[in-house]
Scaffold this active site. Structure first.
Site, PDB file in Angstrom:
ATOM      1  N   HIS A  74       4.505  -5.084  -1.027  1.00 23.20           N
ATOM      2  CA  HIS A  74       3.774  -6.353  -0.934  1.00 23.20           C
ATOM      3  C   HIS A  74       4.657  -7.515  -1.345  1.00 23.20           C
ATOM      4  O   HIS A  74       5.500  -7.378  -2.228  1.00 23.20           O
ATOM      5  CB  HIS A  74       2.538  -6.340  -1.843  1.00 23.20           C
ATOM      6  CG  HIS A  74       1.589  -5.220  -1.562  1.00 23.20           C
ATOM      7  ND1 HIS A  74       1.841  -3.916  -1.949  1.00 23.20           N
ATOM      8  CD2 HIS A  74       0.403  -5.204  -0.921  1.00 23.20           C
ATOM      9  CE1 HIS A  74       0.840  -3.145  -1.549  1.00 23.20           C
ATOM     10  NE2 HIS A  74      -0.046  -3.897  -0.937  1.00 23.20           N
ATOM     11  N   GLN A 122      -9.004 -11.346   3.496  1.00 20.32           N
ATOM     12  CA  GLN A 122      -9.972 -10.357   3.969  1.00 20.32           C
ATOM     13  C   GLN A 122     -11.264 -11.032   4.384  1.00 20.32           C
ATOM     14  O   GLN A 122     -11.699 -12.006   3.778  1.00 20.32           O
ATOM     15  CB  GLN A 122     -10.274  -9.326   2.877  1.00 20.32           C
ATOM     16  CG  GLN A 122      -9.175  -8.314   2.654  1.00 20.32           C
ATOM     17  CD  GLN A 122      -9.531  -7.325   1.555  1.00 20.32           C
ATOM     18  OE1 GLN A 122     -10.646  -7.310   1.050  1.00 20.32           O
ATOM     19  NE2 GLN A 122      -8.571  -6.493   1.175  1.00 20.32           N
ATOM     20  N   GLU A 148       3.185  -6.025  -7.681  1.00 16.18           N
ATOM     21  CA  GLU A 148       2.782  -5.913  -6.281  1.00 16.18           C
ATOM     22  C   GLU A 148       1.409  -6.536  -6.034  1.00 16.18           C
ATOM     23  O   GLU A 148       0.780  -6.273  -5.008  1.00 16.18           O
ATOM     24  CB  GLU A 148       2.761  -4.439  -5.873  1.00 16.18           C
ATOM     25  CG  GLU A 148       4.107  -3.761  -5.939  1.00 16.18           C
ATOM     26  CD  GLU A 148       4.945  -3.918  -4.673  1.00 16.18           C
ATOM     27  OE1 GLU A 148       4.377  -4.148  -3.599  1.00 16.18           O
ATOM     28  OE2 GLU A 148       6.178  -3.815  -4.783  1.00 16.18           O
ATOM     29  N   ARG A 185      -2.702  -0.759  -8.022  1.00 17.71           N
ATOM     30  CA  ARG A 185      -1.741  -1.786  -7.627  1.00 17.71           C
ATOM     31  C   ARG A 185      -1.111  -2.386  -8.879  1.00 17.71           C
ATOM     32  O   ARG A 185      -1.816  -2.889  -9.751  1.00 17.71           O
ATOM     33  CB  ARG A 185      -2.455  -2.872  -6.809  1.00 17.71           C
ATOM     34  CG  ARG A 185      -1.549  -3.939  -6.242  1.00 17.71           C
ATOM     35  CD  ARG A 185      -0.599  -3.405  -5.210  1.00 17.71           C
ATOM     36  NE  ARG A 185      -1.281  -2.873  -4.050  1.00 17.71           N
ATOM     37  CZ  ARG A 185      -1.072  -1.660  -3.558  1.00 17.71           C
ATOM     38  NH1 ARG A 185      -0.200  -0.848  -4.140  1.00 17.71           N
ATOM     39  NH2 ARG A 185      -1.702  -1.240  -2.490  1.00 17.71           N
ATOM     40  N   GLU A 194     -10.996   2.242  -0.101  1.00 12.20           N
ATOM     41  CA  GLU A 194      -9.884   2.201  -1.039  1.00 12.20           C
ATOM     42  C   GLU A 194     -10.436   1.879  -2.421  1.00 12.20           C
ATOM     43  O   GLU A 194     -11.060   0.835  -2.605  1.00 12.20           O
ATOM     44  CB  GLU A 194      -8.858   1.142  -0.646  1.00 12.20           C
ATOM     45  CG  GLU A 194      -7.691   1.057  -1.636  1.00 12.20           C
ATOM     46  CD  GLU A 194      -6.705  -0.052  -1.325  1.00 12.20           C
ATOM     47  OE1 GLU A 194      -5.493   0.218  -1.361  1.00 12.20           O
ATOM     48  OE2 GLU A 194      -7.145  -1.187  -1.042  1.00 12.20           O
ATOM     49  N   TRP A 195     -10.204   2.775  -3.378  1.00 15.25           N
ATOM     50  CA  TRP A 195     -10.569   2.442  -4.756  1.00 15.25           C
ATOM     51  C   TRP A 195      -9.377   1.776  -5.407  1.00 15.25           C
ATOM     52  O   TRP A 195      -8.373   2.415  -5.705  1.00 15.25           O
ATOM     53  CB  TRP A 195     -10.987   3.672  -5.550  1.00 15.25           C
ATOM     54  CG  TRP A 195     -11.459   3.314  -6.953  1.00 15.25           C
ATOM     55  CD1 TRP A 195     -11.795   2.070  -7.409  1.00 15.25           C
ATOM     56  CD2 TRP A 195     -11.644   4.204  -8.060  1.00 15.25           C
ATOM     57  NE1 TRP A 195     -12.184   2.122  -8.728  1.00 15.25           N
ATOM     58  CE2 TRP A 195     -12.091   3.425  -9.157  1.00 15.25           C
ATOM     59  CE3 TRP A 195     -11.474   5.571  -8.229  1.00 15.25           C
ATOM     60  CZ2 TRP A 195     -12.368   3.983 -10.401  1.00 15.25           C
ATOM     61  CZ3 TRP A 195     -11.751   6.128  -9.462  1.00 15.25           C
ATOM     62  CH2 TRP A 195     -12.197   5.340 -10.543  1.00 15.25           C
ATOM     63  N   ARG A 196      -9.496   0.459  -5.636  1.00 16.07           N
ATOM     64  CA  ARG A 196      -8.487  -0.298  -6.362  1.00 16.07           C
ATOM     65  C   ARG A 196      -8.730  -0.098  -7.850  1.00 16.07           C
ATOM     66  O   ARG A 196      -9.362  -0.905  -8.522  1.00 16.07           O
ATOM     67  CB  ARG A 196      -8.554  -1.775  -5.966  1.00 16.07           C
ATOM     68  CG  ARG A 196      -7.807  -2.114  -4.682  1.00 16.07           C
ATOM     69  CD  ARG A 196      -6.298  -2.049  -4.874  1.00 16.07           C
ATOM     70  NE  ARG A 196      -5.895  -2.940  -5.965  1.00 16.07           N
ATOM     71  CZ  ARG A 196      -5.660  -4.245  -5.808  1.00 16.07           C
ATOM     72  NH1 ARG A 196      -5.762  -4.814  -4.624  1.00 16.07           N
ATOM     73  NH2 ARG A 196      -5.291  -4.984  -6.852  1.00 16.07           N
ATOM     74  N   LYS A 254       3.265   1.034   4.722  1.00 18.78           N
ATOM     75  CA  LYS A 254       2.408  -0.159   4.673  1.00 18.78           C
ATOM     76  C   LYS A 254       3.196  -1.338   4.106  1.00 18.78           C
ATOM     77  O   LYS A 254       3.974  -1.183   3.161  1.00 18.78           O
ATOM     78  CB  LYS A 254       1.188   0.101   3.776  1.00 18.78           C
ATOM     79  CG  LYS A 254       0.311  -1.137   3.568  1.00 18.78           C
ATOM     80  CD  LYS A 254      -0.760  -0.920   2.495  1.00 18.78           C
ATOM     81  CE  LYS A 254      -1.523  -2.212   2.214  1.00 18.78           C
ATOM     82  NZ  LYS A 254      -2.479  -2.071   1.106  1.00 18.78           N
TER      83      LYS A 254
END
Length: 256
Positions: A144, A237, A87, A83, A47-49, A171
């Site tokens: 989120h 994480q 969120e 993001r 995932e590229w944030r 999600k």
């Protein structure tokens, strides 16, 4: 209704939950180093944030960096994510800039999946979903809550709404305050999967209390979990290598 979704070479909803490792570098050089490290890890997706990226306001710079990252990752599929602040993101961005960025990247044909926020009300989500389908880009529609865990009915409602609005993969991530909150997230996941037949799903409770949801989500219906290379992109994480060992153990036990 299929409970499998193909993102590049990876099938969500089949076999062991997949591991996604985030890229969170602030500049081109850091991102290239992070991408190289990820190729040595047991990552199924990346995932590229991009909200961490200092050049995110320049779409040309984003595309150039994206091509560089993909050149290193080869066939490792990518979820492209901006993001927003509301969120849990790291920088302000107008709804118009958000929509333009997602549209530009989807049209470029360099990504396998895009994150589209469920509550991006000032954005034409339906138009972006239509474009993503045309370009064969899967849509992760996310929600989120970094402050609390919504009620079970609210979690179920959000996941079902995401599917109704065109998500390939609904999600949700929430912040638990106690063990009961963790149980609410897990039971809501089970309800959406088993009672409503919706999947694959990505669900998690964040922080230390929520770690169990990242490790045993398969039992309740979550098909993907996030593991870190070096820097985390969300509370709770753990490193991808450790995560791989644990979810493989849970999967093997679950299959017995």
């Amino acid at each position: 209704m299929s409970r499998h979704v193909q993102i590049g070479k990876v099938t969500l909803g089949e076999g062991c939950p997949k591991i996604c490792v985030p890229l969170v570098g602030k500049d081109h050089e850091t991102l290239m180093r992070e991408a190289a490290i990820i190729t040595t890890l047991p990552a199924d997706l990346v995932e590229w944030r991009v909200d961490f990226f200092d050049g995110v306001s320049d779409e040309t710079q984003v595309l150039d960096t994206l091509k560089g990252i993909k050149g290193i990752l080869k066939d490792l599929p990518m979820i492209f994510t901006f993001r927003t602040l509301s969120e849990g993101g790291v920088r302000p961005f107008s709804p118009a800039a958000y929509e333009s960025l997602l549209r530009t990247v989807i049209e470029a044909g360099e990504i396998e999946a895009v994150d589209l926020e469920l509550f991006a009300e000032a954005v034409s989500k339906s138009s972006l979903v239509t474009l993503a389908r045309k370009k064969e880009v899967k849509v992760v529609m996310s929600s989120h809550d970094f402050h609390k865990t919504p009620s079970m009915d609210e979690i179920v409602s959000r996941l079902l709404r995401a599917r109704e609005e065109g998500a390939d993969i609904p999600k949700i991530a929430v912040m638990p305050g106690n063990a009961r909150d963790v149980g609410i997230l897990l039971e809501a996941t089970r309800i959406v999967k088993e009672d409503h037949g919706v999947g694959p799903l990505i669900t998690m409770a964040m922080g230390g209390l929520g770690l169990v949801t990242r490790l045993s989500g398969e039992i309740f219906g979550s098909s993907l979990t996030f593991g870190a290379a070096r820097e985390v992109s969300a509370p709770g994480q753990i490193d991808a290598v450790t995560l791989k060992k644990i979810i493989a153990l849970v999967h093997d036990s679950f299959e017995e």
